[in-house]
Structure formats: C-alpha cells, structure tokens
Design a protein around this motif. Structure first.
Motif, PDB file in Angstrom:
ATOM      1  N   PRO B 358      31.594 -18.542   3.902  1.00  0.00           N
ATOM      2  CA  PRO B 358      32.821 -18.682   4.696  1.00  0.00           C
ATOM      3  C   PRO B 358      32.798 -17.979   6.056  1.00  0.00           C
ATOM      4  O   PRO B 358      33.265 -18.525   7.051  1.00  0.00           O
ATOM      5  CB  PRO B 358      33.886 -18.066   3.789  1.00  0.00           C
ATOM      6  CG  PRO B 358      33.373 -18.281   2.410  1.00  0.00           C
ATOM      7  CD  PRO B 358      31.880 -18.212   2.508  1.00  0.00           C
ATOM      8  N   LYS B 498      38.932 -17.182   3.708  1.00  0.00           N
ATOM      9  CA  LYS B 498      39.190 -18.205   2.684  1.00  0.00           C
ATOM     10  C   LYS B 498      38.152 -19.288   2.867  1.00  0.00           C
ATOM     11  O   LYS B 498      37.638 -19.498   3.969  1.00  0.00           O
ATOM     12  CB  LYS B 498      40.556 -18.838   2.942  1.00  0.00           C
ATOM     13  CG  LYS B 498      41.700 -18.196   2.214  1.00  0.00           C
ATOM     14  CD  LYS B 498      42.952 -19.005   2.507  1.00  0.00           C
ATOM     15  CE  LYS B 498      44.072 -18.640   1.585  1.00  0.00           C
ATOM     16  NZ  LYS B 498      45.321 -19.259   2.015  1.00  0.00           N
ATOM     17  N   SER B 499      37.885 -20.016   1.799  1.00  0.00           N
ATOM     18  CA  SER B 499      36.936 -21.118   1.965  1.00  0.00           C
ATOM     19  C   SER B 499      37.567 -22.192   2.837  1.00  0.00           C
ATOM     20  O   SER B 499      38.776 -22.409   2.798  1.00  0.00           O
ATOM     21  CB  SER B 499      36.602 -21.714   0.615  1.00  0.00           C
ATOM     22  OG  SER B 499      36.172 -20.691  -0.213  1.00  0.00           O
ATOM     23  N   LYS B 512      32.180 -21.172  -2.265  1.00  0.00           N
ATOM     24  CA  LYS B 512      33.288 -20.213  -2.159  1.00  0.00           C
ATOM     25  C   LYS B 512      32.789 -18.835  -2.592  1.00  0.00           C
ATOM     26  O   LYS B 512      31.855 -18.733  -3.388  1.00  0.00           O
ATOM     27  CB  LYS B 512      34.431 -20.633  -3.084  1.00  0.00           C
ATOM     28  CG  LYS B 512      35.137 -21.880  -2.627  1.00  0.00           C
ATOM     29  CD  LYS B 512      36.219 -22.231  -3.632  1.00  0.00           C
ATOM     30  CE  LYS B 512      36.748 -23.618  -3.350  1.00  0.00           C
ATOM     31  NZ  LYS B 512      37.360 -24.215  -4.542  1.00  0.00           N
ATOM     32  N   GLU B 514      33.742 -16.243  -4.845  1.00  0.00           N
ATOM     33  CA  GLU B 514      34.717 -16.004  -5.915  1.00  0.00           C
ATOM     34  C   GLU B 514      34.335 -14.843  -6.822  1.00  0.00           C
ATOM     35  O   GLU B 514      34.893 -14.677  -7.894  1.00  0.00           O
ATOM     36  CB  GLU B 514      34.890 -17.269  -6.747  1.00  0.00           C
ATOM     37  CG  GLU B 514      35.479 -18.389  -5.924  1.00  0.00           C
ATOM     38  CD  GLU B 514      36.405 -19.275  -6.723  1.00  0.00           C
ATOM     39  OE1 GLU B 514      36.256 -19.312  -7.943  1.00  0.00           O
ATOM     40  OE2 GLU B 514      37.257 -19.922  -6.095  1.00  0.00           O
ATOM     41  N   GLU B 526      29.439 -21.699  -8.667  1.00  0.00           N
ATOM     42  CA  GLU B 526      29.426 -22.169  -7.276  1.00  0.00           C
ATOM     43  C   GLU B 526      28.007 -22.572  -6.860  1.00  0.00           C
ATOM     44  O   GLU B 526      27.807 -23.609  -6.237  1.00  0.00           O
ATOM     45  CB  GLU B 526      29.944 -21.071  -6.338  1.00  0.00           C
ATOM     46  CG  GLU B 526      31.451 -20.924  -6.310  1.00  0.00           C
ATOM     47  CD  GLU B 526      32.148 -22.176  -5.798  1.00  0.00           C
ATOM     48  OE1 GLU B 526      31.785 -22.652  -4.699  1.00  0.00           O
ATOM     49  OE2 GLU B 526      33.042 -22.689  -6.489  1.00  0.00           O
TER      50      GLU B 526
END
Lengths: 317, 541
Positions: B358, B498-499, B512, B514, B526
């Motif tokens: 990201p 954020k993605s 992402k 996470e 992912e």
C-alpha cells in the motif's frame, strides 16, 4: 511404547533393515549365551558384570540377569570397607541412572535401584526424592515414579519426623494436582497420606478436601478423579451418613446446571442407595432411582449392561 | 541528469518488504521466476520493523506525520511505587526543550546528534529534566547496538499456519523463538493468568463454581469443534465473539475479557470479531498450548518481527531474487504488457507483474491510498531485570479503568531479557491499543494502564525448582512491595495506508497489510491470492 512411530510395512520388509535385525539378534543371542554360561559356572568377576551390562543395555527386561548382577555385586563386596562398598554402589547407581532414562517403565530397573539404595552404607534418600521430582517434570503420571517416591519417603521417615514428612508430601500432591488435576497417581497418593493428616486436624482438613473436590468437579465434570477421591474420603469416616448426604448435595447441585453429568447421576444413585441400605424404600424413591438409571442409559450407551444390572438390583429392593 | 544504466528484464517487481511481500517473493524465486524486490527503506519489514535504539528515535522523528503521529518521548527517569499510588495523575508539563540551556559537554557525539535531532523535530518531549535526562539518554545510546526496539511487536501461535509454513519450508531453522511464560489479564487491580485450559480453570483462585463450569463447557465445545467443525449458524445467531460467549456460554466479566481480549484480540463489546473467527482463534490457541512450551504464543528473538520478513526475503535471494534496499524508484514507461522503472544509481528494470504494497501506491501507481490511524503504542525501558513481574516473558491485557463495557483493552508485552531483546540489566515492555483509542490522548490511556499494571498484584503460581516440597499451599499468591523505575518511554500513534480500492491492471497486484499483533496467517492468505493470479501453479510451500 508411547511416542514412537511404528515402522511402515515397506520399512519392515526392507532388506537392509532385515539384515540389520538379523545381526542385532545374533549379537544379542551370543551375549545372552555368554551371560548364562557365566552364571551357570558361578563366576562373579568384574568381566561378568561387564557382560551383564552389555546384555541389559540390549534388553533390560531380563530379571534373571538383574539377579545375577546383584549376585556378582554381593560377591565383590566381600572384604570391602564401607567406603569402598559405597563407591561400588555409587558406580552402580550411575549405571542405572543412565539406563533408566532409556526405559522409564521397566519394573526391574526400579527394583534394582531400590536394591542399590537399600544396600548402600550411606544412602542419600533426599537425592532420590529430587530425582523422582525430575522424572515428574517429564511425566508426572508415571506410577513407577510414584511407587518409588512412597518407598523413598518411608525411608526418610526412619530418620526424620514422620508427621513433617507426611505433611510435606501432602502439600506436594496438592502441587502436582494443581499442575494437572487429572493426575490420578497424585490423587491416589493424597488419599494414602490422609489418615495421618486427619489425626490432627480432621474437621478443617476434610472441609478443605471437599472444597478442592468440588472445584475439580466443576472444572471438568467428566473427569473421574475427584469423584473417586470423594469415595476414598468417605472411607475415612466412621459416621458415613454425613458424607453420603454431602455427596448427594454435590451431585444434585451439579445436576441442576449440568443435567447430563454421568458421574453426578451415578453418585446420586450410589450415595442414596448406601444411605438407605437397610431400610425399605418407598415406591416414590424407587421410581426416582429408576429414572436416574434411565438417564444414565441415555447418556452412556456403552455401558448398557451395567445399567441394566443396576436396574434389576433396584427392582429387587 | 540522465545516466546510462544497464537494462534488465524481470518477471515480477515487488515493492515493499512486508511479510506478505516477502512470502510472495520467496515463492516466486523458488519457482524460477525472475524477481526484483525493492524497498525504499533500509530495514526489512515494511510496517513492522525492528530498529536499534538510535535508529528507532530517528525513525519516529523522520517519519512523523507520514507514518507516526502524536509522538511523546520521555527520557527522564521516573518511579512508580506502591507508596505513591494515590498520586496517579499524569504530569503534562511538557517543557520546551529548545529553551533549556543544555549541558552536553559530557555526551558522546552520537547522543549529541540524537539530541539535536530531537530538539529540532516537532515531537513532544515530556518531563524534561536537563542533566538527569541527558545522562539517561547517554546510557541508552551508548549501548544502542546491543538491543533493538520494534515499532509493532508481533506474537505468533505455535500451531498457526505461519509457524507451520516456517517448518515446512525449512526456514524455521534461521529463526529463534522464546515461548511466553504467561498470558495475563488485569482485573480489579490484580493481574492473573488467563483461564485458558481445564487445568488453568481448576487452579484459578477467582472463579466461582458456575464460572468454572461455564468455562469448562466452552473449552470442551472448542475441543469438539476441532473434530466436527463449527456450526454454520454461529455467525447468524450471534453478533460477535463477546455476544457468543455471553449469551451461549454464560461467560462474563473477567473470564469474558480474558478470552475475548487476550486470545481473540477483540477490542470491545461492539467489536467486529465474528463468533466463528473468534472460536477459530481460541481453537488455534488451545491447540498451540504445549507444542513448543507451556504457552500458545511465541516471540521472535534476535530481531523481532523484521526477522519474519527477512527470512523469506533471504530465501528469495538464495533462489535468485534480486534485492535493492534503500532504493529510489521512478516509473519511466509502460506498455500494454510491461512496466518500466528506473532505480536511481542502479539500473533500469522492466517486468510484466508488479506487486505493490500500500505505501508504494502513490509513487508507483500515482494513486495515493488513504491513511488511517491503526494503533497507538508505548515502549518502556525499565530499570533492572525483573520488569513488571519476575523477569517473565509475558503478555498482559489491561481492561480500562472503570469501564464496565469492557472497551479498548491495552496490551503489554514484556520481552525476554536475553537475545538482544532488552538493554543489559533493563527490561523492555511494549504496549499497544487499537482503534478507538488512537486519538491525541492515546498516550494518556496507555500511561494510565501502565501505571495500573505496575501497581497490580500479580497472582503467579511459583514454580520454584529448588524448594519444591516446601511450598505453602497458598504460595501462588504473591504480594510484594513494588517499585518500578522507568528510564525511557515513548508513545506514538501509527498511520497506515489502507489498501487501494480502485481498479488496476490485472498484472498489478495489491496485497493488503492485514497482519496483526497475534496473527500472521492473513499474510499467507494474501500472498496466496497474489500467487494464484500470477501463476496458479506456484504455492507457498
């Protein structure tokens, strides 16, 4: 043996494996023959001791060989001073220390260990107690260990105040139960110690024990240990009625929260029957008993025969 | 000024060395894909990085407002003790360091430089007390290389997919772990073990009989689901894990907080941890107990969570992957099937696939994703080896003061005193809290919880090896006079990207981020998603 993977069929049929096995067996056979020949010839030299070591390393389950080993040792003790004998037995203890680790569940090795200590001019029993404790760090439910611990403690009691030792052991079992309350050996040992403990503070001890039992029952109603321990507690009481009633209370209270508790139902039935053993029972009570049995049949279908038998007994009351 | 670079074609270029990217990199390289792996940072780990002390402070200063907010730093020693417990108010007299006349004559060059940077930065220095503070800082910078500080500590469960992956890829041999000694919940000024097994339920001194039964039934339920799977209706019938525990199993108060916070990582009664996910966490936790040590959680030694990324990146490099750290990259062209980049001072590279974490979306794709405050953190260095309790490596979860709704727990992790995790003869404690707490007051909340914890009574079963038989029946209750001396503390709120939620070309992959403090298994998911798209035949193992 626990914790060892079984060899697969292919591995078992592997020619290299089979060859190795054959050689192993031949080696074992020849050692076995040597030792038994030496024994028949009544030879008790240090060489003979060495050959028993080699054989027992391969197979510790030969009690005859352990006996022979003791005969050899007894022979070598002749004419030795106390210090020299102690030294010899210390060496022997060292040997068993190493071997016992490989096979912690061999009766003969525990037996031999006991013999070594019993024959020592100055045995260190406290050291043995520590060793058992180390063993329990690996496997706290090994009954050989618990058996040996009881033996060690009986020896320690010869020189120390019995009550102090027993009290200490009583706390020790609590500690082991705190680590694993499904440790049957610890509960059992505790019940063995109880008579001495009860001599002093009967009331307070009993109520503490009951409290612990209840705690264990609610932490896992399906674990049998605490229920069994309660049975043992009853055994120490002369006037059993109070204990039966207490058992009935514990079981009924749990049943209110946990209607399908097998051990609660069994206890309810058992203590009620014991309480009214020599008295006629009302049809109402009989009906209750039969209902408990029915519920047990439903939750524990593996023991139908047992419950059918119980039913028959109740019907005949 | 244009420069002639060598040109090299790759199959995939990866931006960022987070755990997910590292997993992808390793799998691709092992499958003989030609991988170029780039990072604009010097350390591995992307958003979860370990630094030596001086670098850690510099990281906070240099990336303030970009990746960190509300940075508050104290390097004036202070004490928390029983005797002063009535005086818990937080001193907020943030002194303006710039106006102090600093006597730095006795300082080393390294400390002077650091002090300069701190003074010229916009981070807050609290309770600054000239001589004492500088002396203290000097001590910490002097042995800066002897220990590391993590900006986001991560624990893994012994039987998690991530640990299984480390074992099956044989990469576990390059990492070292320490099993935690205990998982504690702080409740009513007392810190006690989380009742996470039948045995713990039996030994717990606080539970009522009904609570014991409720917990034992829940543990049995979890064990059964291992065989039969979870009921599908669970998520329809119950709102979240709190709701499930309360309504279905009658678990409340301390027991509820212990399970929902310390095991599931849920943050409040309104949390979004689904009942089934919560149960899966608890199942994985229960299965993890006893695999490596008595506790479920493992803490990575010699480098913390950076090591997780690095071990996979290294395996990628061994398999032929090209790595450039601290790289300045610009996109210089794009065709239908290829992307062309220039890496300053190094080379021109093109590739068919791009994997972009990201933070790189802005520079690589010209599409800046939104930032959000994800968690607030505190790091404490305590004097002595004892730390908060008995030199144990432990996780402690503090429920909020006077908060009946059980919201916003603050987690504390006391790390091992060996293996470079702590400065010598000191003890390092990490603190963090998520979501709602991440405002400018976050450090107050964490500080309050820290003081609460420092003054808590610890209920610990003493496992004293030597006086085994001597132990009194009630010896697990330990009540000692406590005094905790904090020699350094820092608070900060993390900003994470954020993605990107926009359509991108099919050969651009946006994994992402996470990972959380208790779970890296999402990274595996992912990574698998991305690998599936690049080449369905490639697997992580």
């Amino acid at each position: 043996m626990h914790g060892r993977t079984r060899k697969s069929k292919e591995e078992l049929e592997d020619s290299e494996y089979l060859d190795n096995q054959k050689q192993e067996i031949a080696r074992y056979r020849s050692k076995l023959d040597t030792v038994f020949q030496q024994r028949n010839e009544k030879r008790f030299t240090s060489d003979c001791l060495k050959s028993t070591s080699e054989l027992l390393n391969l197979n510790p389950e030969l009690n005859t060989v352990w006996n022979y080993r003791r005969e050899i040792l007894n022979e070598t003790f002749k004419g030795l001073s106390k210090e020299e004998k102690q030294q010899k037995l210390n060496d022997e203890l060292e040997y068993i220390n190493v071997s016992i680790k490989k096979n912690i569940k061999s009766y003969w090795m525990w037996n031999h260990r006991q013999w070594i200590l019993a024959n020592m001019p100055s045995p260190n029993w406290n050291q043995e107690a520590k060793l058992v404790d180390l063993l329990f760090k690996l496997d706290a439910t090994n009954f050989h260990g618990w058996d040996y611990r009881r033996y060690v403690m009986s020896k320690i009691q010869e020189t120390e105040d019995k009550k102090v030792v027993i009290n200490r052991e009583f706390l020790y079992t609590k500690k082991k139960i705190d680590q694993n309350f499904a440790n049957h050996s610890a509960w059992h040992y505790r019940s063995k110690l109880l008579p001495v403990i009860l001599e002093n503070e009967k009331e307070s001890t009993l109520s503490k024990e009951v409290e612990m039992i209840i705690q264990a029952i609610y932490s896992d109603p399906d674990d049998q240990n605490a229920w069994l321990y309660f049975d043992w507690l009853i055994g120490f009481e002369v006037e059993k009625t109070t204990m039966y009633n207490l058992g009935i209370d514990i079981a009924s209270e749990l049943l209110e929260l946990e209607p399908n508790s097998k051990y609660a139902l069994l206890s309810l039935l058992k203590y009620n029957l014991a309480l009214n053993e020599n008295e006629p029972i009302s049809p109402e009570t009989k009906k209750n008993y039969l209902e408990y049995i029915n519920r047990l049949r439903n939750i524990d279908s593996l023991r139908l025969g047992l419950y059918n038998d119980m039913e028959e007994n109740v019907m005949n009351l | 000024m244009s420069q002639e670079y060598t040109f090299e074609a790759f199959d995939t270029i990866i931006f960022g060395t987070g755990i997910t990217e590292a997993l992808i990199s390793s799998a691709l390289s092992k499958a003989k894909h030609k991988v170029l792996h780039l990072s604009d940072k010097k350390n591995y780990g992307e958003s979860k990085v370990s630094f030596e002390f001086v670098d850690f402070i510099e990281e906070l200063i240099e990336n303030e407002s970009e990746e960190y907010e509300n940075v508050e730093i104290t390097f004036n020693p202070f004490k928390i003790s029983d005797k002063e417990s009535k005086n818990l108010d937080i001193k907020l007299d943030s002194l303006d360091v710039k106006n102090e006349t600093l006597d730095t004559t006795k300082c080393s060059q390294k400390t002077k430089q650091l002090l300069d940077k701190i003074i010229n930065s916009s981070i807050n220095v609290i309770n600054f007390d000239g001589v004492d503070s500088i002396e203290n800082l000097e001590k910490l910078t002097k042995c800066s290389k002897m220990y590391y500080i993590e900006n986001y500590p991560v624990l893994v469960k012994s039987r998690s997919s991530f640990v299984n992956l480390l074992i099956s890829t044989n990469l576990g041999q390059f990492l070292e772990f320490k099993g935690l000694d205990g998982n504690y919940i702080q409740w009513d000024n007392t810190c006690s073990k989380v009742p996470d097994s039948k045995q713990a339920v039996f030994s717990d001194p606080f539970l009522t009989l009904k609570e014991r039964l409720a917990l034992s039934k829940f543990i049995k339920y979890i064990e059964n689901t291992k065989l039969n799977g979870f009921e599908n209706s669970l998520d329809q019938e119950y709102l979240n894990i709190h709701n499930l525990l309360e309504k279905k199993f009658n678990i409340n108060g301390r027991s509820l907080a212990a399970l929902a916070y310390s095991i599931c990582g849920s943050s409040s009664k309104k949390s979004d941890v689904l009942p089934s996910d919560g149960c899966k966490s608890i199942l994985n936790y229960v299965e993890s107990i006893g695999r490596f040590g008595d506790m479920a959680y493992l803490y990575p030694l010699y480098g913390g969570s950076s090591e997780f990324s690095q071990v996979f990146c290294r395996s990628s490099a061994v398999a032929g992957g090209t790595f450039i750290m601290d790289a300045k990259t610009t996109k210089i062209g794009e065709s239908d099937t290829r992307y062309l980049f220039e890496i300053e001072g190094m080379l021109k590279a093109e590739a068919k696939h791009l994997v972009v974490s990201p933070r790189y979306c802005a520079t690589i794709l010209n599409k800046a994703p939104q930032k959000r405050k994800t968690s607030s953190h505190g790091v404490y260095i305590l004097e002595g080896n004892e730390g908060l309790n008995a030199n144990q490596t432990m996780l402690m979860c503090v429920s909020q003061l006077n908060n009946k709704d059980l919201e916003n727990p603050v987690y504390f992790l006391q790390v091992p005193s060996s293996s470079k995790c702590c400065p010598q003869n000191k003890c390092l404690v990490y603190a963090w809290t998520v979501s709602q707490n991440c405002n400018s007051d976050a450090y107050k909340t964490i500080k309050q919880s820290f003081e609460q914890l420092a003054l808590s009574k610890f209920i610990v079963k003493t496992e004293n090896e030597d006086d085994d038989t001597q132990s009194d029946e009630n010896s697990y209750s330990k009540d000692v006079e406590r005094e905790i001396e904090v020699v350094f503390s820092v608070y900060y709120t993390r900003l994470e990207y954020k993605s990107l939620e926009v359509e991108v070309d099919e050969n651009i992959h946006l994994p992402k981020d996470e990972a959380n403090n208790f779970d890296l298994d999402n990274c595996i998911k992912e990574a698998n998603k991305v690998l599936q798209k690049i080449n369905p035949d490639i697997e992580l193992v």
